[in-house]
Design an enzyme around this catalytic site. Structure first.
Site, PDB file in Angstrom:
ATOM      1  N   LYS A   1     -22.401   7.573  -9.920  1.00 30.28           N
ATOM      2  CA  LYS A   1     -22.741   7.185  -8.545  1.00 30.28           C
ATOM      3  C   LYS A   1     -22.880   8.411  -7.644  1.00 30.28           C
ATOM      4  O   LYS A   1     -23.867   8.548  -6.915  1.00 30.28           O
ATOM      5  CB  LYS A   1     -21.653   6.245  -7.967  1.00 30.28           C
TER       6      LYS A   1
ATOM      7  N   ARG B   1     -15.356  16.070 -16.065  1.00 32.13           N
ATOM      8  CA  ARG B   1     -15.927  16.268 -14.716  1.00 32.13           C
ATOM      9  C   ARG B   1     -15.217  17.363 -13.917  1.00 32.13           C
ATOM     10  O   ARG B   1     -14.015  17.484 -13.935  1.00 32.13           O
ATOM     11  CB  ARG B   1     -15.828  14.960 -13.931  1.00 32.13           C
TER      12      ARG B   1
ATOM     13  N   ARG C   1     -10.261  16.700 -10.447  1.00 35.07           N
ATOM     14  CA  ARG C   1      -9.479  15.749  -9.652  1.00 35.07           C
ATOM     15  C   ARG C   1      -8.181  15.380 -10.363  1.00 35.07           C
ATOM     16  O   ARG C   1      -8.182  15.188 -11.579  1.00 35.07           O
ATOM     17  CB  ARG C   1     -10.327  14.489  -9.426  1.00 35.07           C
TER      18      ARG C   1
END
Ligand code: ADP
Ligand code: AMP
Length: 217
Positions: free
Chosen positions: A15, A128, A162
């Protein structure tokens, strides 16, 4: 003419990656509640402190908080349209968004459902990292930076992973997605707003599918 698009899909579906591309050249504004919540944490606000553990665990933050964030952005941003990335995530959020846009004489014009296999999500999330300065999204194997440790777009060396991109948290995030967010697929299908795209394809190919949807709206 405004155009408001929701990107709907599980964590790691792509997204954020696609929202950034859709924004380029169109003047549309990307509204990512995940980014807003991380900013609140980074700037040390009370709300940021309140949501830190919830996010780390992979649970959803309360509807009240995220709807408040979106309301504030919508009221204070002049744009030809918005790309909602990671919002709405519950039926209550979807209803609230409908009402907020209605109050502005606008509506949700299309919902792009990004379909990705669960096994691929784990791969994507575990590899990521993002640029802390400009937000560009990278991946260890499918999209590494050209020069190790340096963002291709802005040259920053502030590349971050993250804290919630770990196996435990991802399991909870996926459960939250299937329990609370996936009902939105039926909700928007019934409204005639749903446009599925194959999110397993290459990034450029997914972008091309999205272009086709945008042109059809
Ligand atoms: P989301 O915003 O849905 O959580 P991201 O856009 O952050 O997802 O993408 C998650 C990871 O998957 C990132 O590392 C990104 O580089 C990678 N990725 C995104 N789209 C694709 C794709 N079509 N094919 C392979 N990897 C992708
Ligand atoms: P994301 O960046 O979209 O992956 O979101 C990261 C985390 O922020 C989620 O796991 C939730 O804890 C929180 N979050 C982001 N958007 C929402 C939302 N619309 N509703 C509830 N929680 C959210």
């Amino acid at each position: 003419m405004t155009v408001n698009i929701i990107l709907l899909g599980p964590p790691g579906a792509g997204k954020g990656t696609q929202a950034r591309r859709m924004v380029e050249g169109r003047g549309l504004v990307q509204l990512s509640t995940g980014d807003m919540l991380r900013e609140a944490q980074a700037s040390g606000t009370e709300m940021g402190k309140l949501v830190a553990q919830v996010m780390k665990d992979g649970k959803l933050v309360t509807d009240e908080i995220v709807i408040g964030l979106i309301r504030e952005k919508l009221e204070n941003t002049d744009a030809p349209g918005f790309i909602f990335d990671g919002f709405p995530r519950t039926l209550a959020q979807a209803d609230a968004l409908g009402s907020l846009l209605d109050g502005m004489g606008q509506k949700v014009d299309g919902v792009i459902e990004m379909q990705v296999d669960d096994a691929a999500l784990v791969e994507r999330i575990s590899g990521r990292y993002t640029c802390g300065n400009c937000g560009e999204v990278y991946h260890d194997t499918t999209k590494p930076t050209k020069v190790e440790g340096v963002c291709d777009v802005c040259g920053s060396t502030d590349l971050r992973r993250r804290p919630d991109d770990n196996a435990d948290s991802l399991k909870t995030r996926l459960l939250e997605y299937y329990k609370k967010t996936s009902p939105l697929i039926g909700y928007y299908y019934a409204k005639g707003d749903l446009h599925p795209v194959d999110g397993m394809a290459e990034v450029d190919d997914v972008e091309a599918q999205m272009e086709t949807v945008l042109k059809s709206l």
